[in-house]
Design a protein around this motif. Structure first.
Motif, mmCIF file in Angstrom:
data_model
loop_
_atom_site.group_PDB
_atom_site.id
_atom_site.type_symbol
_atom_site.label_atom_id
_atom_site.label_comp_id
_atom_site.label_asym_id
_atom_site.label_seq_id
_atom_site.Cartn_x
_atom_site.Cartn_y
_atom_site.Cartn_z
ATOM 1 N N TYR A 1 11.872 33.915 -10.248
ATOM 2 C CA TYR A 1 10.401 33.481 -10.351
ATOM 3 C C TYR A 1 10.052 33.990 -11.895
ATOM 4 C CZ TYR A 1 5.548 34.131 -10.043
ATOM 5 O OH TYR A 1 3.829 34.266 -10.526
ATOM 6 N N ASP A 2 10.213 35.542 -11.926
ATOM 7 C CA ASP A 2 9.676 36.005 -13.162
ATOM 8 C C ASP A 2 10.250 34.979 -14.541
ATOM 9 O OD1 ASP A 2 7.934 37.839 -12.059
ATOM 10 O OD2 ASP A 2 9.736 39.217 -12.108
ATOM 11 N N THR B 1 11.352 31.911 -14.420
ATOM 12 C CA THR B 1 11.097 30.502 -14.760
ATOM 13 C C THR B 1 9.599 30.210 -14.598
ATOM 14 O OG1 THR B 1 11.555 30.525 -12.463
ATOM 15 C CG2 THR B 1 13.462 30.016 -13.858
ATOM 16 N N ILE B 2 8.953 30.334 -13.790
ATOM 17 C CA ILE B 2 7.433 30.029 -13.194
ATOM 18 C C ILE B 2 6.446 31.018 -13.188
ATOM 19 C CG2 ILE B 2 8.117 27.631 -12.500
ATOM 20 C CD1 ILE B 2 7.923 28.969 -9.656
ATOM 21 N N PRO B 3 6.280 31.949 -13.978
ATOM 22 C CA PRO B 3 5.369 33.054 -13.755
ATOM 23 C C PRO B 3 3.836 32.746 -13.896
ATOM 24 C CG PRO B 3 6.100 33.299 -15.853
ATOM 25 C CD PRO B 3 6.949 32.174 -15.231
ATOM 26 N N PHE B 4 3.797 31.394 -14.291
ATOM 27 C CA PHE B 4 2.341 30.923 -14.389
ATOM 28 C C PHE B 4 1.383 30.639 -13.032
ATOM 29 C CE2 PHE B 4 5.302 27.571 -15.167
ATOM 30 C CZ PHE B 4 5.003 26.608 -14.238
ATOM 31 N N ILE B 5 2.494 30.727 -11.774
ATOM 32 C CA ILE B 5 1.972 30.406 -10.615
ATOM 33 C C ILE B 5 1.822 31.754 -9.839
ATOM 34 C CG2 ILE B 5 2.450 29.132 -8.381
ATOM 35 C CD1 ILE B 5 4.141 27.113 -9.807
ATOM 36 N N PRO B 6 0.840 32.165 -9.183
ATOM 37 C CA PRO B 6 0.836 33.206 -8.389
ATOM 38 C C PRO B 6 2.082 33.491 -7.536
ATOM 39 C CG PRO B 6 -1.451 32.554 -8.378
ATOM 40 C CD PRO B 6 -0.509 31.243 -9.134
#
Length: 155
Positions: A52-53, A55-60
């Motif tokens: 997650y960190d 690839t997509i850290p912009f989603i909580p």
């Protein structure tokens, strides 16, 4: 009963039951692993967080993690519904793309050497067996062309 008769009966039983058993196994695995995430006891949490960190850290993370768990549970449920086979196989392959990403994006967590996966890497590579089960299930459905002879296929 001789060996040949027993062999034939066993193979016939396997043929009749392979797809329902595969559906049940995939349900148990995906639903169970999703529930573990919902309950906060999944051993995969740290790997999911690391991916997650990257690839997509912009989603909580909490929203992503619960959504991912629900997605896994949905896949499990859909494997129990034969009419949903096309959809669930597609969802499974999307899921598999995400689960194989750590092998590339997190090599320190998934590889201990050349072609030597860590325990986490082995956990990911076992998904090849899940893909094989999904292919067996998909091979059991009627192609559109066979179901709709003389008519245009419905999507």
């Amino acid at each position: 009963m001789n060996i040949d008769e027993g062999d034939q009966k066993l193979i016939t039983w396997f043929g009749r039951n392979a797809v329902p058993l595969a559906r049940g196994v995939l349900f148990v695995i995906f639903f169970w692993f999703g529930v573990l995430k919902i309950l906060g006891v999944s051993p995969a949490t740290s790997l999911v967080l690391a991916l997650y960190d990257r690839t997509i850290p912009f989603i909580p993370f909490d929203i992503f993690y619960v959504s991912f768990a629900l997605f896994e549970m949905l896949i499990g449920i859909l494997f129990l519904i034969p009419k949903a086979t096309r959809l669930v196989v597609a969802l499974l392959f999307v899921h598999m793309l995400t689960t194989f990403l750590p092998l590339v994006l997190l090599p320190k967590e998934t590889w201990q050497g050349v072609l030597a996966p860590t325990l986490e890497g082995q956990y990911i590579l076992k998904n090849l067996a899940l893909i094989a089960l999904a292919i067996i299930i998909a091979a059991d459905i009627d192609p559109f062309a066979r179901r709709h002879i003389g008519r245009a296929p419905r999507l």
